[in-house]
Design a protein around this motif. Structure first.
Motif, short mmCIF file in Angstrom:
data_model
loop_
_atom_site.label_atom_id
_atom_site.label_comp_id
_atom_site.label_asym_id
_atom_site.label_seq_id
_atom_site.Cartn_x
_atom_site.Cartn_y
_atom_site.Cartn_z
N ARG A 35 40.69 -12.91 11.98
CA ARG A 35 39.47 -12.27 12.05
C ARG A 35 39.34 -11.50 10.50
N LYS A 36 38.08 -11.21 10.15
CA LYS A 36 37.58 -10.80 8.89
C LYS A 36 38.43 -9.08 9.05
N LYS A 37 38.91 -8.89 7.80
CA LYS A 37 39.46 -7.75 7.58
C LYS A 37 38.82 -7.37 6.12
N PHE A 38 37.97 -6.23 6.18
CA PHE A 38 37.33 -5.91 5.09
C PHE A 38 37.99 -5.49 4.04
N SER A 39 39.18 -4.89 4.30
CA SER A 39 39.89 -4.45 3.30
C SER A 39 40.76 -5.92 2.54
N ASP A 40 40.84 -6.96 3.04
CA ASP A 40 41.38 -8.11 2.83
C ASP A 40 41.02 -9.25 2.17
N SER A 41 40.61 -9.34 0.74
CA SER A 41 39.92 -10.41 0.51
C SER A 41 40.45 -11.84 0.78
N THR A 42 41.42 -11.84 1.14
CA THR A 42 42.21 -13.20 1.76
C THR A 42 42.03 -13.60 3.09
N SER A 43 41.51 -12.80 3.82
CA SER A 43 41.13 -13.00 5.28
C SER A 43 39.80 -13.85 5.32
#
Length: 183
Positions: A60-68
Motif C-alpha cells: 500500500r501507499k506509505k506517504f513517508s516512503d518514496s519507494t512504496s
C-alpha cells in the motif's frame, strides 16, 4: 476433434476462493497477473496483493516512503520481460516494482522528473514484441521504448498535444505486431 471438445466440456472445474479472510487486501479485484516465479498479483481498490500459494503480502501507499507503491486504487498490471512489475493506478499514474530490491518507482504527472508520466489513470498495459511498454490511459496512448526513461504520447486520431483527446480503455497486439486499441 469434436470428441476432444466434448470430453473437455464434461470435466468438472475446481475453484478456490481467496478473500479478505485469507488476507486479500480488498474484495474488488480489477486485474490479475501471474509472474515468471509463479506468484499471483491482484490489483484491488485498496492496494496490491501478492499471493505465493499460501499467504498474501500487501503493498500500500506509505506517504513517508518514496519507494512504496504510487497509489492504492489499482487498475492494471504487467510483468515485463526483465521481471519488473508495472502497475497502473486509478488516480496516481503508474508504478514499477523491482522485485530484486523490493522497491517501487512512481511515474506521476505531479513532478517533472526523469519519471514523468502524463496521465493519472491507466486502464490497460502491454509489452509488445519489440519490448515497448504501452499504457492505455484517459489521456490517450503512451509508450516507453526499451532503454528510455520517459513515456511518449502516441499520436492517434482526435488526440491533442494537451492530452484532452481520445481516452484509451484497452490495448492488445496481434500476431503480426499490430497494436489494437479500444476507446
Amino acid at each position: 476433434v469434436h470428441l476432444n471438445v466434448l470430453l473437455a466440456l464434461s470435466q468438472s472445474l475446481y475453484f478456490q476462493y481467496l478473500s479478505l479472510d485469507e488476507g486479500l487486501s480488498q474484495s474488488t479485484v480489477l486485474a490479475i497477473e501471474q509472474d515468471s516465479l509463479g506468484l499471483m498479483w491482484f490489483c484491488t481498490q485498496d492496494g496490491l496483493s501478492r499471493y505465493d500459494g499460501s499467504a498474501f503480502r500487501i503493498f500500500r501507499k506509505k506517504f513517508s516512503d518514496s519507494t512504496s507503491i504510487a497509489h492504492n486504487r489499482l487498475s492494471a498490471i504487467l510483468e515485463d520481460r526483465d521481471g519488473q512489475i508495472w502497475i497502473g493506478t486509478n488516480g496516481g499514474g503508474l508504478a514499477r516494482y523491482n522485485p530484486y530490491v523490493a522497491q517501487f518507482t512512481a511515474y506521476t504527472n505531479t513532478e517533472r522528473n526523469s519519471y514523468y508520466f502524463p496521465a493519472e489513470r491507466v486502464s490497460s498495459l502491454l509489452q509488445d514484441k519489440r519490448g515497448t511498454i504501452w499504457c492505455a490511459t484517459e489521456n490517450g496512448l503512451l509508450r516507453l521504448q526499451k532503454g528510455k526513461k520517459q513515456f511518449e504520447r502516441e499520436n492517434i486520431s482526435n488526440q491533442t498535444d494537451e492530452g484532452s483527446g481520445l481516452s484509451v480503455t484497452a490495448i492488445a497486439e496481434d500476431s503480426e505486431g499490430r497494436i489494437w486499441i479500444a476507446s
